[in-house]
Design a protein around this motif. Structure first.
Motif, PDB file in Angstrom:
ATOM      1  N   ALA A 428      45.469  69.499 -31.264  1.00 20.33           N
ATOM      2  CA  ALA A 428      44.729  68.320 -30.898  1.00 20.33           C
ATOM      3  C   ALA A 428      45.182  67.171 -30.569  1.00 20.33           C
ATOM      4  O   ALA A 428      45.097  66.289 -29.518  1.00 20.33           O
ATOM      5  CB  ALA A 428      43.835  68.033 -32.369  1.00 20.33           C
ATOM      6  N   ALA A 429      46.567  66.779 -31.046  1.00 17.44           N
ATOM      7  CA  ALA A 429      47.285  65.712 -30.730  1.00 17.44           C
ATOM      8  C   ALA A 429      47.930  65.881 -29.124  1.00 17.44           C
ATOM      9  O   ALA A 429      47.967  64.629 -28.427  1.00 17.44           O
ATOM     10  CB  ALA A 429      48.659  65.730 -31.691  1.00 17.44           C
ATOM     11  N   ALA A 430      47.965  67.169 -28.814  1.00 18.90           N
ATOM     12  CA  ALA A 430      48.492  67.278 -27.370  1.00 18.90           C
ATOM     13  C   ALA A 430      47.410  66.890 -26.335  1.00 18.90           C
ATOM     14  O   ALA A 430      47.733  66.696 -25.221  1.00 18.90           O
ATOM     15  CB  ALA A 430      48.840  68.841 -27.003  1.00 18.90           C
ATOM     16  N   SER A 431      46.220  66.716 -26.680  1.00 21.53           N
ATOM     17  CA  SER A 431      45.206  66.226 -25.862  1.00 21.53           C
ATOM     18  C   SER A 431      45.141  64.933 -25.555  1.00 21.53           C
ATOM     19  O   SER A 431      44.678  64.174 -24.742  1.00 21.53           O
ATOM     20  CB  SER A 431      43.658  66.501 -26.487  1.00 21.53           C
ATOM     21  OG  SER A 431      43.564  65.763 -27.643  1.00 21.53           O
ATOM     22  N   VAL A 432      46.045  64.076 -26.295  1.00 24.73           N
ATOM     23  CA  VAL A 432      46.297  62.601 -26.003  1.00 24.73           C
ATOM     24  C   VAL A 432      47.821  62.268 -25.500  1.00 24.73           C
ATOM     25  O   VAL A 432      48.074  61.256 -25.054  1.00 24.73           O
ATOM     26  CB  VAL A 432      45.838  61.863 -27.153  1.00 24.73           C
ATOM     27  CG1 VAL A 432      44.299  61.869 -27.241  1.00 24.73           C
ATOM     28  CG2 VAL A 432      46.504  62.239 -28.523  1.00 24.73           C
ATOM     29  N   LEU A 460      56.764  63.965 -35.748  1.00 27.10           N
ATOM     30  CA  LEU A 460      56.300  62.374 -35.874  1.00 27.10           C
ATOM     31  C   LEU A 460      55.254  62.031 -34.808  1.00 27.10           C
ATOM     32  O   LEU A 460      54.272  61.286 -35.264  1.00 27.10           O
ATOM     33  CB  LEU A 460      57.614  61.417 -35.466  1.00 27.10           C
ATOM     34  CG  LEU A 460      57.438  59.988 -35.581  1.00 27.10           C
ATOM     35  CD1 LEU A 460      56.841  59.728 -37.240  1.00 27.10           C
ATOM     36  CD2 LEU A 460      58.440  59.201 -35.352  1.00 27.10           C
ATOM     37  N   ARG A 461      55.178  62.630 -33.474  1.00 27.00           N
ATOM     38  CA  ARG A 461      54.191  62.552 -32.530  1.00 27.00           C
ATOM     39  C   ARG A 461      53.043  63.029 -33.147  1.00 27.00           C
ATOM     40  O   ARG A 461      51.788  62.420 -32.985  1.00 27.00           O
ATOM     41  CB  ARG A 461      54.478  62.911 -31.406  1.00 27.00           C
ATOM     42  CG  ARG A 461      55.642  62.269 -30.626  1.00 27.00           C
ATOM     43  CD  ARG A 461      56.024  63.076 -29.178  1.00 27.00           C
ATOM     44  NE  ARG A 461      56.763  62.052 -28.450  1.00 27.00           N
ATOM     45  CZ  ARG A 461      56.570  61.293 -27.412  1.00 27.00           C
ATOM     46  NH1 ARG A 461      55.245  61.101 -27.355  1.00 27.00           N
ATOM     47  NH2 ARG A 461      57.345  60.618 -26.969  1.00 27.00           N
ATOM     48  N   VAL A 462      52.925  63.972 -33.864  1.00 32.26           N
ATOM     49  CA  VAL A 462      51.831  64.692 -34.160  1.00 32.26           C
ATOM     50  C   VAL A 462      50.988  63.966 -35.247  1.00 32.26           C
ATOM     51  O   VAL A 462      49.878  63.871 -35.399  1.00 32.26           O
ATOM     52  CB  VAL A 462      52.139  66.349 -34.735  1.00 32.26           C
ATOM     53  CG1 VAL A 462      50.759  66.666 -35.619  1.00 32.26           C
ATOM     54  CG2 VAL A 462      52.408  67.150 -33.455  1.00 32.26           C
ATOM     55  N   LEU A 463      51.883  63.624 -36.208  1.00 31.65           N
ATOM     56  CA  LEU A 463      51.499  62.589 -37.499  1.00 31.65           C
ATOM     57  C   LEU A 463      50.707  61.312 -36.971  1.00 31.65           C
ATOM     58  O   LEU A 463      50.279  60.778 -37.515  1.00 31.65           O
ATOM     59  CB  LEU A 463      52.434  62.637 -38.496  1.00 31.65           C
ATOM     60  CG  LEU A 463      52.966  63.717 -39.164  1.00 31.65           C
ATOM     61  CD1 LEU A 463      54.211  63.624 -39.999  1.00 31.65           C
ATOM     62  CD2 LEU A 463      51.875  64.372 -39.678  1.00 31.65           C
ATOM     63  N   ARG A 464      51.284  60.639 -35.967  1.00 32.06           N
ATOM     64  CA  ARG A 464      51.032  59.659 -35.162  1.00 32.06           C
ATOM     65  C   ARG A 464      49.556  59.720 -34.469  1.00 32.06           C
ATOM     66  O   ARG A 464      49.018  58.621 -34.185  1.00 32.06           O
ATOM     67  CB  ARG A 464      52.162  58.905 -34.461  1.00 32.06           C
ATOM     68  CG  ARG A 464      53.079  58.299 -35.452  1.00 32.06           C
ATOM     69  CD  ARG A 464      54.293  57.695 -34.574  1.00 32.06           C
ATOM     70  NE  ARG A 464      55.348  56.959 -35.187  1.00 32.06           N
ATOM     71  CZ  ARG A 464      56.194  56.358 -34.995  1.00 32.06           C
ATOM     72  NH1 ARG A 464      56.517  56.375 -33.566  1.00 32.06           N
ATOM     73  NH2 ARG A 464      57.276  55.986 -35.826  1.00 32.06           N
ATOM     74  N   ALA A 465      49.463  60.869 -33.851  1.00 33.97           N
ATOM     75  CA  ALA A 465      48.269  60.911 -33.139  1.00 33.97           C
ATOM     76  C   ALA A 465      46.943  61.049 -33.859  1.00 33.97           C
ATOM     77  O   ALA A 465      46.757  61.022 -35.187  1.00 33.97           O
ATOM     78  CB  ALA A 465      48.363  61.999 -32.332  1.00 33.97           C
TER      79      ALA A 465
END
Length: 476
Positions: A428-432, A460-465
């Motif tokens: 899901a985070a990779a969509s943004v 960290l990127r996943v948690l912040r998305a």
């Protein structure tokens, strides 16, 4: 300029025989040609003179893609191969910048990634590899020949050849006469998923390798369409990956500038139809509109072809405590994957690269007979261990992806649930976040190890998305 002579080969590197002239067998032959005086490749089929599907490779009518790591491996084995493939009409694309990927229904954020894949039919790739191999000094490809099994020394310690017989002209028939033994110092089984190597080993007093299976009952249907510039926004391809709750998927790959291969697939009872109305309705049930658009508006070039693939299977030759000297297994005969992940050609080419490197490091001087006997299983032991490392990544991706579905049959680990929850959020985070998308595709194309998805920076990127990405089908 006087050409540099090839180094003399020791006596035990006189002749190698490869069973199977598919991509695994051909690339293995290329690896062997550097160090064996002669290499003979055997195949049951009559091989086509031009790129065309054949009986012995039933999946050749289905959509194929050459992953980035596979392209690198083929270029390493056959310098100039990729340019040759492109000159013959194949396509080249940035998998994130020039294609749409839908992960768990989320459109992966498009952006240049540098992860390059090649679109070409399986017969086209195999045709060009076969031509390269056939042109190598000392290599002979024999058609219409069935391998009956290896012949071994009296103590059954190592192979001395392989028994073969010609096939008759009838479909699926074999001739009873003409059996012969081809002497060989090395025999490589690259005969595919139907490999009889486990039974052959058992007949010679060896254990069968343990097998790991993941059953997802995949059914897929491929059809080809004329490609026009307006289709799917001018992009090169599309991938809609199944996920729990929707065990359906589809993909589009540009095999040529004017031709799309379109595949629909389903798992665990989901079966794409082969009639036009049914295929369109199935495509319209997918998260993105791309496949349905092509089915609705493009000109079909052939009839749909269906194929079934019950289970991925991995044979653990690397775990055997004793090996038949001079006998190797590679390609789908070693490990076959759910074909919807597109890993087969890449894994086979990587195994050939590994074999070539191992042979280059082997002692070049003849050894004393007692030393040869003591190390009879040395090359098989080293190859199977190295090949297992090659197989680990695609197996983890394919088996792990299938085991996300509760109905899939296979062994699950205690940490799988936690990992799956993280990767669900990652998709899901990779969509943004295009950086997450680039890493995901690098792993899928076997350029980076799966552990890269869980590096501290990526976590960290996943948690912040945002907790959810944009709606499936949204344009960037």
């Amino acid at each position: 300029m006087v050409p540099t002579p090839r180094p003399a080969r020791p006596a035990e590197r006189s002749h190698a025989v490869v069973i199977g002239a598919g991509l695994a067998g051909l690339t293995a032959a290329r690896a062997l040609a550097d160090t064996y005086e002669r290499v003979t490749v055997l195949d049951r089929d009559t091989l086509p003179a031009e790129p065309a599907p054949r009986r012995g490779v039933p999946q050749s009518r289905q959509l194929h893609v050459l992953l980035a790591r596979g392209a690198q491996a083929l270029e390493e084995l056959f310098p100039g191969f990729l340019e040759e493939l492109l000159a013959a009409g194949a396509t080249r694309a940035d998998t994130q910048g020039e294609a749409h990927w839908y992960l768990d229904g989320h459109l992966l954020r498009p952006a240049p990634s540098g992860v390059i894949s090649y679109g070409a039919s399986r017969p086209r790739v195999e045709h060009h590899v076969r031509a390269r191999v056939a042109a190598l000094p000392g290599v002979v490809i024999r058609q219409g020949v069935e391998a009956l099994g290896p012949v071994a020394t009296s103590d059954r310690g190592r192979v001395t050849g392989v028994r073969v017989r010609p096939r008759s002209g009838g479909a699926g028939e074999t001739g009873g006469a003409g059996e012969e033994t081809i002497p060989a110092d090395l025999v490589v089984d690259a005969s595919g998923r139907g490999s009889r190597a486990p039974a052959w080993l058992e007949e010679l007093g060896y254990h069968r390798p343990r097998q790991t299976r993941v059953r997802a009952d995949v059914v897929y249907v491929t059809r080809h369409f004329r490609r026009e510039p307006h289709h799917i926004g001018g992009r090169s391809g599309v991938a809609l990956v199944p996920f729990p709750g929707l065990p359906r998927g589809g993909a589009i790959v540009s095999e040529r500038e004017d031709r799309f291969a379109v595949v629909l697939f389903g798992l665990l009872g989901e079966e794409p139809p082969v009639d036009e109305a049914g295929m369109l309705a199935y495509a319209e049930s997918l998260p993105g509109p791309d496949v349905a658009e092509v089915l609705r508006t493009a000109e079909p070039l052939d009839e749909p072809v269906r194929m079934r693939y019950p289970a991925s299977a991995r044979r653990h030759y690397e775990k055997l405590d004793r090996h038949l000297g001079g006998f190797l297994v590679t390609g789908d005969a070693l490990c076959s994957f759910n074909p919807t992940y597109g890993q087969g050609m890449t894994a086979a080419a990587q195994q050939a690269v590994v074999l070539r490197a191992l042979l280059a490091r082997e002692p070049r001087e003849p050894r004393e007979p007692r030393e040869r006997g003591r190390d009879a299983d040395g090359l098989p032991r080293r190859f199977f261990r190295a090949a297992a490392k090659v197989v680990d990544t695609p197996w983890l991706l394919a088996a792990g992806g299938d085991l996300r579905f509760p109905g899939a049959e296979g062994r699950r680990g205690p940490a799988d649930g936690l990992l799956d929850r993280y990767l669900t959020r990652y998709r899901a985070a990779a969509s943004v976040d295009p950086v997450l998308g680039r890493t995901f595709l690098s792993v899928a194309h076997m350029l980076q190890p799966p552990a890269r998805l869980m590096s501290p920076g990526h976590v960290l990127r996943v948690l912040r998305a945002p907790r959810t990405g944009g709606p499936a089908g949204a344009e960037s």
